[in-house]
Every structure is written in C-alpha cells, then in structure tokens.
Write a protein that holds these residues in place. Structure first.
Motif, PDB file in Angstrom:
ATOM      1  N   PHE A  68       1.010  -1.538   0.229  1.00  0.00           N
ATOM      2  CA  PHE A  68       0.084   0.041   0.128  1.00  0.00           C
ATOM      3  C   PHE A  68       0.868   0.629   0.232  1.00  0.00           C
ATOM      4  O   PHE A  68       1.824   1.239   0.596  1.00  0.00           O
ATOM      5  CB  PHE A  68      -1.080   0.290   1.399  1.00  0.00           C
ATOM      6  N   VAL A  71       4.779   2.843   2.416  1.00  0.00           N
ATOM      7  CA  VAL A  71       5.060   1.553   3.323  1.00  0.00           C
ATOM      8  C   VAL A  71       6.729   1.095   3.151  1.00  0.00           C
ATOM      9  O   VAL A  71       6.915   0.268   3.876  1.00  0.00           O
ATOM     10  CB  VAL A  71       4.445   0.286   2.813  1.00  0.00           C
ATOM     11  N   GLU A 119      -7.481  -0.092  -2.354  1.00  0.00           N
ATOM     12  CA  GLU A 119      -8.061  -0.842  -2.241  1.00  0.00           C
ATOM     13  C   GLU A 119      -9.011  -1.144  -3.079  1.00  0.00           C
ATOM     14  O   GLU A 119      -9.988   0.466  -3.862  1.00  0.00           O
ATOM     15  CB  GLU A 119      -9.094  -1.184  -0.966  1.00  0.00           C
ATOM     16  N   LEU A 145       4.949  -4.847   3.812  1.00  0.00           N
ATOM     17  CA  LEU A 145       3.448  -4.767   5.494  1.00  0.00           C
ATOM     18  C   LEU A 145       4.620  -3.931   5.987  1.00  0.00           C
ATOM     19  O   LEU A 145       5.960  -4.317   6.406  1.00  0.00           O
ATOM     20  CB  LEU A 145       3.718  -5.621   5.713  1.00  0.00           C
ATOM     21  N   GLU A 149       1.177  -2.521  10.314  1.00  0.00           N
ATOM     22  CA  GLU A 149      -0.599  -2.719   9.505  1.00  0.00           C
ATOM     23  C   GLU A 149      -0.291  -4.081   8.447  1.00  0.00           C
ATOM     24  O   GLU A 149      -0.083  -3.990   7.966  1.00  0.00           O
ATOM     25  CB  GLU A 149      -0.809  -2.039   8.689  1.00  0.00           C
ATOM     26  N   GLN A 152      -2.742  -5.381   5.988  1.00  0.00           N
ATOM     27  CA  GLN A 152      -2.509  -5.148   4.987  1.00  0.00           C
ATOM     28  C   GLN A 152      -2.574  -6.267   3.817  1.00  0.00           C
ATOM     29  O   GLN A 152      -2.496  -6.501   2.436  1.00  0.00           O
ATOM     30  CB  GLN A 152      -1.454  -4.150   4.755  1.00  0.00           C
ATOM     31  N   ARG A 155      -6.300  -7.649   2.043  1.00  0.00           N
ATOM     32  CA  ARG A 155      -6.446  -6.881   0.918  1.00  0.00           C
ATOM     33  C   ARG A 155      -5.630  -6.882  -0.218  1.00  0.00           C
ATOM     34  O   ARG A 155      -6.606  -7.125  -1.190  1.00  0.00           O
ATOM     35  CB  ARG A 155      -5.969  -5.424   1.245  1.00  0.00           C
TER      36      ARG A 155
END
Length: 369
Positions: A68, A71, A119, A145, A149, A152, A155
């Motif tokens: 994401f 990160v 997402e 990651l 989190e 993550q 997702r």
C-alpha cells in the motif's frame, strides 16, 4: 442492468447460498457466470490508449514489490539496487513503475517499485489494473507490509486474486479438449469430490458444447473455473515486514500472532528496516532462494574458469538450457559438455544436453567447429 450491477447481484447470490452437495452445481454455474462477466467488464473498461506501466524485463529474474502507499517500497528499492525512486513520507510518491537492478551472487535481479496499491485496484481504482498488469509479468511477488498494519496483507492478496494472480500454488490439473460431437464428457479420478453435473454446468457457462474433460485429482470449484478460464498467472510470493526498528520487544508477539493468523510463518517472514538498511542481506537471501537461481561457472577455452560472472540459471535447468542462454549457435554445434561440481559424479564428468545442473557447477562446453 449494467455489468457492474449484474456482477454485484451474482456476488450477493453466491454469498447468500449455502454451499453443499445439493447447491454445488447451482453455485458453480453462478461462479462461472461471474467470472465471464468480470472478464467482459474488464475488456470493456480497458483504456484504448494513455500511459501504461509497461516495463521491459531485464536481467536474470524480475520481482515486484507490492504494498500500500507509503509502506516504504521506494526506500527499500533504493537501498537494495541502483534505482533512484523518489521517496517521501506521504501517499502516492511513486507515480510510475521504477525498476532497479539488484546485483547479488553474480545475478542481475530486476526489482520493480510498483505504485502503491489501494483497495479496488483490480476494479481500476488508482490505475490499479495497470499496476497489477506489471505484477503479472514478474517472477516473484514481495509483499511489503508495515509492522503496524499486518492486515494489509489480506487486502493486497485479495486485489491480486481479483486480477487473476494466483500465489504459491500450482495450476489446477485439468485437461479440456474441444470436440465436434457427443456433448461434454467428463472423466474424473477416484478422489475428485466435485459432481459431474457441476463440472458440465461450469463448462457450459463458458461456452463449451462438446468437449472431453479430464480431472485426475481433487480440486475446488474455484480451481475448476481457473482451469477452464486458462488465463490465470501462478507466482511465488514472500513477505517482508518493514519498519521493524520502530517496534519494541513487547509488541513483537502481537506482530507474530497477526502473521500466523494469515498463514505466514514468522520465521519465514523477513523483518527489515528499509530506512536503517537493516535485514536487507536476509531479504536478498530469501529472494535468491525463492527464485530458485543457481550459478554456473563457465570453463572458457584458454581463459580458465570464470568465477566473477557466472551464468545464472534456475533449479532444474540443464546443459541444454545453458547453451540456449549463452546464445549464438552453441545449441546446434554442441558435441558434449564436462561438468565438475555438485551435479557431477566425478570431476570432468562428460554429459549431454539433458544433464541437470546444480548451484556452483563448473561447466565446459565442447562444440563442433
């Protein structure tokens, strides 16, 4: 009703239908129809032009860093390669795919700093489809990651799955051959739990009228659909947890527990700090191991063994594969080869093109003039 509404209705009906032997064929038909409509929507929504994320593959292997926004992908790739990807403590720093070359154990491993996924990427949000199309061309996926989190991962994995990327599994063992008559004939092994009617329904939804289907081993309904669609990509993956320098020892059990909940072995996950450049050697080892790369030292006539620039192959590859990678007309001129090392029974063993090579073998090819 538009395709998006039809897809939503199909998903709702699948979710609300209990799965059992009585409903298996119905659910199979719904899932097959869903896969077809998603494919149709994707083809309709694919832009005819505009800037994409096509990256030419270079080197001995390609890995894609998936994570994401913010990160730490850009920081990591800058630390591990010769890339100069812009970094920043805000979202969407990386607006294009930035390749860098990791040079490790004589191999050139291309690393792609892929724009941060969000997402809905598989549905097109945030240029998601263009991003995911790059991931599909890689040899290995690295989930990056945040240590704070770990969820993550759920997702990210779902977005890849929605884009027909199957991780850490083999393609389903299924054979489908179109015929000209006799309808759909199904041959299944003793251990296959799917009902024959379900198999036929799935194939009919995908446009098959006459076909011979062979399923030797058990598989799930989703795997059956994957096998029939035949446009899935199967890739290995590893996970790295970034910003590990920011957690205290008391929080570590929580992180490990969250990893285990997602079937990620904390011992197999690499903890790193891209900012502090900690754990990067362990990550390089993990990448090498997962890619299955091997070094072949070429014994060159009149120059001896070249230990500085090995020929890089994959585990299971042969002398013939080495000839093809070297290029030129070695394959046609090949006479025999001599191998010294782990794969040889003795030094200077004479072998043919089918001989399987191992890491750090010394290879001399004898060719016809």
């Amino acid at each position: 009703m538009g395709l998006e509404e039809e897809i939503a209705d199909l998903r709702e009906e699948i979710a609300e239908t209990p799965y059992n032997k009585a409903t298996e064929e119905h659910i199979g038909r719904l899932k097959a129809k869903l896969a077809e409509k998603k494919e149709k929507l994707e083809n309709q929504s694919s832009p005819g032009g505009g800037q994409g994320y096509a990256v030419e593959k270079h080197g001995d292997a390609t890995v894609a860093l998936v994570g994401f926004p913010s990160v730490g992908k850009s920081t990591l790739i800058n630390a591990m390669t010769n890339a100069e990807s812009e970094t920043g403590a805000y979202e969407f720093t990386t607006l294009d795919v930035n390749p860098g070359m990791l040079q490790y154990r004589g191999a050139n491993i291309q690393m792609l700093d892929v724009p941060g996924l969000i997402e809905g990427a598989a549905g097109g949000r945030g240029d998601g489809k263009a991003v995911l199309s790059v991931v599909r061309t890689a040899d290995l996926v690295i989930f990056l990651l945040s240590v704070f989190e770990i969820d993550q991962y759920d997702r990210l994995k779902r977005e890849l799955y929605e884009n027909k990327i199957r991780l850490d599994t083999e393609p389903p063992n299924i054979s489908v051959r179109k015929t000209h008559k006799d309808g759909i004939r199904v041959t299944m092994g003793d251990g296959v739990s799917l009902d024959e009617g379900t198999v036929k329904s799935v194939l009919r939804e995908h446009g098959f009228v006459n076909a011979e289907v062979t399923i030797p081993h058990d598989l799930t309904l989703d795997e059956l659909i994957d096998g029939v669609m035949d446009n899935r990509v199967y890739l290995p993956s590893i996970a790295a947890v970034n910003k590990a320098d920011l957690i205290d020892r008391d929080y570590l059990p929580t992180v490990e527990s969250e990893l285990e909940e997602r079937d990620l072995d904390p011992e197999a996950v690499t903890f790193i700090s891209a900012e502090e450049e900690r754990g990067l050697d362990a990550l390089k080892d993990r990448i090498w191991e997962e890619l299955g790369l091997i070094r072949i030292y070429m014994d060159k006539p009149g120059r001896g063994v070249d230990y500085e620039e090995p020929l890089i192959l994959r585990e299971g590859q042969t002398v013939g594969d080495a000839c093809r990678k070297i290029g030129g007309n070695f394959t046609e001129r090949f006479k025999f080869a001599r191998v010294t090392g782990p794969s040889a029974k003795h030094d200077e063993q004479q072998v043919g093109k089918d001989h399987h090579l191992d890491d750090e073998d010394v290879l001399r090819i004898v060719a016809r003039k």
